[in-house]
Design an enzyme around this catalytic site. Structure first.
Site, PDB file in Angstrom:
ATOM      1  N   PRO A  91       0.738  -1.284   0.133  1.00  0.00           N
ATOM      2  CA  PRO A  91      -0.080  -0.098  -0.101  1.00  0.00           C
ATOM      3  C   PRO A  91       0.756   1.145  -0.026  1.00  0.00           C
ATOM      4  CG  PRO A  91       0.123  -0.872   2.249  1.00  0.00           C
ATOM      5  CD  PRO A  91       0.998  -1.797   1.295  1.00  0.00           C
ATOM      6  N   LYS A  92       1.660   1.601  -1.072  1.00  0.00           N
ATOM      7  CA  LYS A  92       2.613   2.543  -1.117  1.00  0.00           C
ATOM      8  C   LYS A  92       2.012   3.953  -1.741  1.00  0.00           C
ATOM      9  CE  LYS A  92       6.627  -0.666  -1.043  1.00  0.00           C
ATOM     10  NZ  LYS A  92       7.878  -0.872  -1.505  1.00  0.00           N
ATOM     11  N   VAL A  93       2.653   4.929  -1.501  1.00  0.00           N
ATOM     12  CA  VAL A  93       1.935   6.278  -1.960  1.00  0.00           C
ATOM     13  C   VAL A  93       3.503   7.084  -1.734  1.00  0.00           C
ATOM     14  CG1 VAL A  93      -0.223   5.863  -1.441  1.00  0.00           C
ATOM     15  CG2 VAL A  93       0.813   7.178   0.254  1.00  0.00           C
TER      16      VAL A  93
END
Length: 239
Positions: A107-109
């Protein structure tokens, strides 16, 4: 061959990266159990209302180079196996962000994490845009931590939610996937007193899992490899 875009100059390399001298600041804290239940998907189960806030400085990564990452992982149980659900991750590398989301299900931003020593403290911070959303401090290398315990802390299996919409807006993929760290060499490990502050931000809602009590902290330096993710639960088949 893995298909990635743009075709002539892919956003990230099609390699399985090896991490050298990966440096962790981990702070495990107790939080509101109701807040945890609101963000952890079934069939994952919550045993204790704990969260691990982490800041990781990747000093040398094959294919990507150095970058820094911060986020939250939640201890869970799946089918009798203890692990962690990766809730949120913020990176200062677009290539690592894109590959983590597209190839796997991290869940990368994008964000601006940092890890450094300051006046006898190890300091981990996370900014989103121009605003601070997390500040963690730990006594710098005050007490050695058993390396086997440190390895056990960072090598628990991790679970992630992978969701891919179809072109008409319906769901093409919705799976719970599992991965783990392999080929680990713990080079140093420490523990000590720690503090953690989380600040409210609508687009980086780490503070929705509030800090009620710091339980433990660790500072770990290691080499490792991330295993490919594998699906363990298909929500569409269940539906």
């Amino acid at each position: 061959m893995l298909g990635i875009t743009p075709l002539s100059a892919p956003a990230f390399p099609a390699v399985q990266p090896r991490f050298f001298d990966r440096e962790y600041l981990n702070i495990v804290y107790r939080t509101d159990p109701e807040a945890l239940r609101a963000v952890v998907p079934a069939p994952l189960e919550i045993d204790e209302p704990l969260v691990r806030f982490e800041v990781m400085r990747m000093k040398d990564v094959t294919g990507y180079g150095p970058y820094t990452e911060a986020g939250q992982a939640i201890p869970v149980v799946f089918d009798g196996e203890r692990g962690e659900y990766l809730h949120a991750m913020y990176l200062d590398s677009f290539a690592a962000t894109a590959s983590g989301r597209e190839v796997s299900a991290y869940p990368k931003v994008m964000g601006s994490p940092n890890l450094y020593a300051d006046s006898g403290a190890l300091v981990g911070t996370l900014d989103y845009g121009t605003l601070r959303v997390a500040t963690a401090t730990m006594g710098y290398k005050q007490f050695e931590l058993d390396r086997r315990r440190a390895e056990a802390e960072i090598t628990v299996p991790t679970f992630m939610l992978k969701t891919i919409p179809d072109y008409d807006g319906s769901l093409r993929v919705q799976e719970l996937v599992r991965t783990e760290i392999t080929d680990v060499v713990v080079k140093a490990a420490y523990t000590g007193p720690a503090r953690l502050q989380l600040f409210q931000h609508v687009l980086a809602p780490l503070a929705d899992l509030p800090v009620l009590e710091v339980v433990s902290a660790s500072h770990v330096i290691t080499d490792l490899t991330l295993a490919p993710a594998k699906p363990v639960h298909n929500y569409l088949e269940e539906a």
